[in-house]
Scaffold this motif. Structure first.
Motif, PDB file in Angstrom:
ATOM      1  N   ASP A 150       0.835  -1.194   0.000  1.00 32.13           N
ATOM      2  CA  ASP A 150       0.000   0.000   0.000  1.00 32.13           C
ATOM      3  C   ASP A 150       0.876   1.253   0.000  1.00 32.13           C
ATOM      4  OD1 ASP A 150      -2.384  -1.485   0.202  1.00 32.13           O
ATOM      5  OD2 ASP A 150      -2.167  -1.602   2.386  1.00 32.13           O
ATOM      6  N   ALA A 151       0.347   2.329  -0.575  1.00 28.16           N
ATOM      7  CA  ALA A 151       1.042   3.611  -0.543  1.00 28.16           C
ATOM      8  C   ALA A 151       0.891   4.201   0.863  1.00 28.16           C
ATOM      9  CB  ALA A 151       0.463   4.559  -1.576  1.00 28.16           C
ATOM     10  N   ILE A 152       2.013   4.585   1.451  1.00 29.54           N
ATOM     11  CA  ILE A 152       2.009   5.166   2.799  1.00 29.54           C
ATOM     12  C   ILE A 152       2.884   6.409   2.769  1.00 29.54           C
ATOM     13  CG2 ILE A 152       2.619   4.833   5.228  1.00 29.54           C
ATOM     14  CD1 ILE A 152       2.336   1.793   4.726  1.00 29.54           C
ATOM     15  N   TYR A 153       2.351   7.503   3.286  1.00 30.66           N
ATOM     16  CA  TYR A 153       3.192   8.687   3.497  1.00 30.66           C
ATOM     17  C   TYR A 153       2.753   9.383   4.763  1.00 30.66           C
ATOM     18  CZ  TYR A 153      -0.482  11.319   0.944  1.00 30.66           C
ATOM     19  OH  TYR A 153      -1.658  11.863   0.520  1.00 30.66           O
ATOM     20  N   TRP A 154       3.725  10.063   5.387  1.00 33.75           N
ATOM     21  CA  TRP A 154       3.475  10.797   6.623  1.00 33.75           C
ATOM     22  C   TRP A 154       3.573  12.272   6.314  1.00 33.75           C
ATOM     23  CZ3 TRP A 154       7.831   8.070   9.799  1.00 33.75           C
ATOM     24  CH2 TRP A 154       7.436   6.760  10.113  1.00 33.75           C
ATOM     25  N   ASN A 165       6.689   5.844   1.332  1.00 36.79           N
ATOM     26  CA  ASN A 165       7.296   4.563   0.992  1.00 36.79           C
ATOM     27  C   ASN A 165       7.434   4.441  -0.525  1.00 36.79           C
ATOM     28  OD1 ASN A 165       4.693   3.897   0.162  1.00 36.79           O
ATOM     29  ND2 ASN A 165       4.512   2.077   1.457  1.00 36.79           N
ATOM     30  N   ALA A 166       8.085   3.374  -0.963  1.00 38.47           N
ATOM     31  CA  ALA A 166       8.351   3.186  -2.398  1.00 38.47           C
ATOM     32  C   ALA A 166       7.053   3.099  -3.194  1.00 38.47           C
ATOM     33  CB  ALA A 166       9.202   1.936  -2.600  1.00 38.47           C
ATOM     34  N   THR A 167       6.031   2.477  -2.636  1.00 35.75           N
ATOM     35  CA  THR A 167       4.755   2.349  -3.339  1.00 35.75           C
ATOM     36  C   THR A 167       4.128   3.720  -3.550  1.00 35.75           C
ATOM     37  OG1 THR A 167       4.455   0.164  -2.340  1.00 35.75           O
ATOM     38  CG2 THR A 167       2.513   1.183  -3.330  1.00 35.75           C
ATOM     39  N   ALA A 168       4.153   4.577  -2.518  1.00 33.62           N
ATOM     40  CA  ALA A 168       3.617   5.935  -2.657  1.00 33.62           C
ATOM     41  C   ALA A 168       4.392   6.699  -3.710  1.00 33.62           C
ATOM     42  CB  ALA A 168       3.667   6.660  -1.314  1.00 33.62           C
ATOM     43  N   SER A 169       5.693   6.557  -3.717  1.00 35.97           N
ATOM     44  CA  SER A 169       6.532   7.229  -4.705  1.00 35.97           C
ATOM     45  C   SER A 169       6.136   6.820  -6.117  1.00 35.97           C
ATOM     46  CB  SER A 169       8.005   6.895  -4.438  1.00 35.97           C
ATOM     47  OG  SER A 169       8.831   7.401  -5.448  1.00 35.97           O
ATOM     48  N   ALA A 170       5.969   5.529  -6.329  1.00 34.58           N
ATOM     49  CA  ALA A 170       5.593   5.028  -7.664  1.00 34.58           C
ATOM     50  C   ALA A 170       4.196   5.509  -8.058  1.00 34.58           C
ATOM     51  CB  ALA A 170       5.668   3.511  -7.684  1.00 34.58           C
ATOM     52  N   GLY A 173       4.225   9.349  -8.719  1.00 36.09           N
ATOM     53  CA  GLY A 173       5.079   9.777  -9.823  1.00 36.09           C
ATOM     54  C   GLY A 173       6.198  10.722  -9.433  1.00 36.09           C
ATOM     55  N   HIS A 174       6.608  10.684  -8.189  1.00 35.84           N
ATOM     56  CA  HIS A 174       7.716  11.511  -7.711  1.00 35.84           C
ATOM     57  C   HIS A 174       8.675  10.632  -6.913  1.00 35.84           C
ATOM     58  CE1 HIS A 174       5.786  15.364  -8.685  1.00 35.84           C
ATOM     59  NE2 HIS A 174       4.659  14.845  -8.208  1.00 35.84           N
ATOM     60  N   SER A 175       9.970  10.963  -6.978  1.00 36.95           N
ATOM     61  CA  SER A 175      10.927  10.218  -6.156  1.00 36.95           C
ATOM     62  C   SER A 175      10.643  10.520  -4.688  1.00 36.95           C
ATOM     63  CB  SER A 175      12.369  10.618  -6.509  1.00 36.95           C
ATOM     64  OG  SER A 175      12.665  11.901  -5.976  1.00 36.95           O
TER      65      SER A 175
END
Length: 188
Positions: A150-154, A165-170, A173-175
């Motif tokens: 799952d996409a996770i960001y804080w 996390n890597a999934t959120a980045s993908a 569309g941003h590093s």
């Protein structure tokens, strides 16, 4: 006949010394000084941190507090201080009376006599056990989140992205580095 002497300045100096002594004694940080490699001052916070009472430690070699593999570190710091330099907030470990290791942040400064000559180092030490635990918990949490599908960001209270996390980045569309320079409002 009598002599009158103005003791105002002497009284001020004594009061200042008493205030300084009170601050050192009530500090939450361990304050330790050395003369010729032996402990010459030990405040109550040092007693609490290391478990040695003043009468047990005064006059002892400082190496009693240093794990054998870190003794060179002490020698390097003493050399720096004797040249008049200071080491600030370096993180290391020290040994308690019970033999356990405690992570500490240390600042080592020159201790000078009344003529201004360096007579040894004094150190201010802070127990960083809780911070190290929190860092390890965060590291483990981030590792687990990096493995998530799952996409996770804080975000912080100002909506800045502080972790993705890597999934959120993908998905976004941003590093991950780019995301850490953005707010959630930039994602619209």
């Amino acid at each position: 006949e009598g002599t009158i002497e103005d003791i105002t300045e002497r009284r001020r100096v004594n009061e200042e010394r008493e205030r300084l002594a009170t601050m050192i004694e009530s500090s939450n940080d361990a304050i330790i000084s050395l003369i010729e490699g032996r402990v010459s001052f030990w405040n109550p916070a040092a007693e609490k941190l290391f478990g040695y009472r003043s009468e047990e430690i005064l006059g002892q070699q400082v190496n009693i507090l240093v794990p054998p593999h870190l003794r060179g570190e002490v020698e390097r710091n003493v050399e720096l201080v004797l040249r008049g330099e200071q080491t600030q907030d370096f993180e290391t470990e020290r040994v308690r009376k019970d033999g356990s290791l405690v992570p500490v942040s240390i600042t080592v400064s020159p201790l000078k006599d009344v003529q201004g000559r360096i007579i040894g180092p004094f150190a201010i030490m802070r127990d960083i056990t809780e911070r190290k635990r929190a860092e390890e918990t965060l590291r483990r949490t981030q590792f687990a989140m990096d493995q998530a599908v799952d996409a996770i960001y804080w975000i912080d209270p100002r909506a800045n992205i502080v972790y993705a996390n890597a999934t959120a980045s993908a998905m976004l569309g941003h590093s991950r580095d780019e995301l850490r320079t953005m707010t959630v409002h930039d994602l619209n």
